[in-house]
Design an enzyme around this catalytic site. Structure first.
Site, PDB file in Angstrom:
ATOM      1  N   GLU A 254       0.827  -1.215   0.000  1.00 29.78           N
ATOM      2  CA  GLU A 254       0.000   0.000   0.000  1.00 29.78           C
ATOM      3  C   GLU A 254       0.857   1.260   0.000  1.00 29.78           C
ATOM      4  OE1 GLU A 254      -4.113  -0.551   2.246  1.00 29.78           O
ATOM      5  OE2 GLU A 254      -2.412  -1.078   3.544  1.00 29.78           O
TER       6      GLU A 254
ATOM      7  N   TYR B  89     -16.285  26.204  -1.820  1.00 34.19           N
ATOM      8  CA  TYR B  89     -16.141  24.745  -1.877  1.00 34.19           C
ATOM      9  C   TYR B  89     -15.131  24.291  -2.911  1.00 34.19           C
ATOM     10  CZ  TYR B  89     -20.180  25.700  -4.947  1.00 34.19           C
ATOM     11  OH  TYR B  89     -21.028  26.233  -5.865  1.00 34.19           O
TER      12      TYR B  89
ATOM     13  N   GLU C 225      -7.677   7.156   9.788  1.00 39.47           N
ATOM     14  CA  GLU C 225      -8.026   7.938  10.973  1.00 39.47           C
ATOM     15  C   GLU C 225      -7.068   9.116  11.151  1.00 39.47           C
ATOM     16  OE1 GLU C 225      -9.501   3.724  11.794  1.00 39.47           O
ATOM     17  OE2 GLU C 225      -7.760   4.631  10.817  1.00 39.47           O
TER      18      GLU C 225
ATOM     19  N   LYS D  99     -12.491   4.494   2.010  1.00 44.13           N
ATOM     20  CA  LYS D  99     -11.371   3.883   1.282  1.00 44.13           C
ATOM     21  C   LYS D  99     -11.965   2.705   0.514  1.00 44.13           C
ATOM     22  CE  LYS D  99      -6.691   2.137   2.050  1.00 44.13           C
ATOM     23  NZ  LYS D  99      -5.737   1.679   3.073  1.00 44.13           N
TER      24      LYS D  99
END
Length: 117
Positions: free
Chosen positions: A22, A54, A74, A99
């Protein structure tokens, strides 16, 4: 009274994960963001500088993801919320971070956090 400015389904790429494979690839992340903001003044003045932009916030999220590397979503969510609060003077933010490829049997996994300034 607080209104909400939101961004849904914002896609960003990041190098994120605990496994070595990863840490060598870009992965897709999907964000839903809700930000408390009183929209009466920008509405009355029809002035972009009085509201939450935005597009600028979306670009900040994408840049943040492209320039940092974390093991945990997190950690990414926590640090990104702190940065958005600081840069855009947000009073509060709720972030859902998905994810999509993390668990093959699930459409997506992720975290949802709420932070106040």
């Amino acid at each position: 009274m607080q209104d909400t400015v939101f961004i849904e389904g914002l896609h960003a790429k990041a190098v994120i994960g605990v496994y070595e494979w990863e840490k060598a690839i870009w992965q897709d992340l999907v964000f839903d963001i809700e930000m408390a903001h009183d929209n009466r003044i920008p509405a009355a003045e029809d002035d972009l500088s009085k509201t939450l932009d935005y597009e600028a916030i979306s670009n900040a999220i994408i840049t943040f993801c492209n320039t940092r590397q974390y093991e945990l979503i997190e950690t990414l969510a926590e640090r990104l919320c702190a940065e958005l609060i600081a840069i855009f003077a947000l009073s509060s933010i709720t972030m859902t971070l998905r994810k999509p490829g993390a668990v093959p049997a699930a459409r997506a996994v992720g975290v949802k956090i709420h932070r106040n300034a």
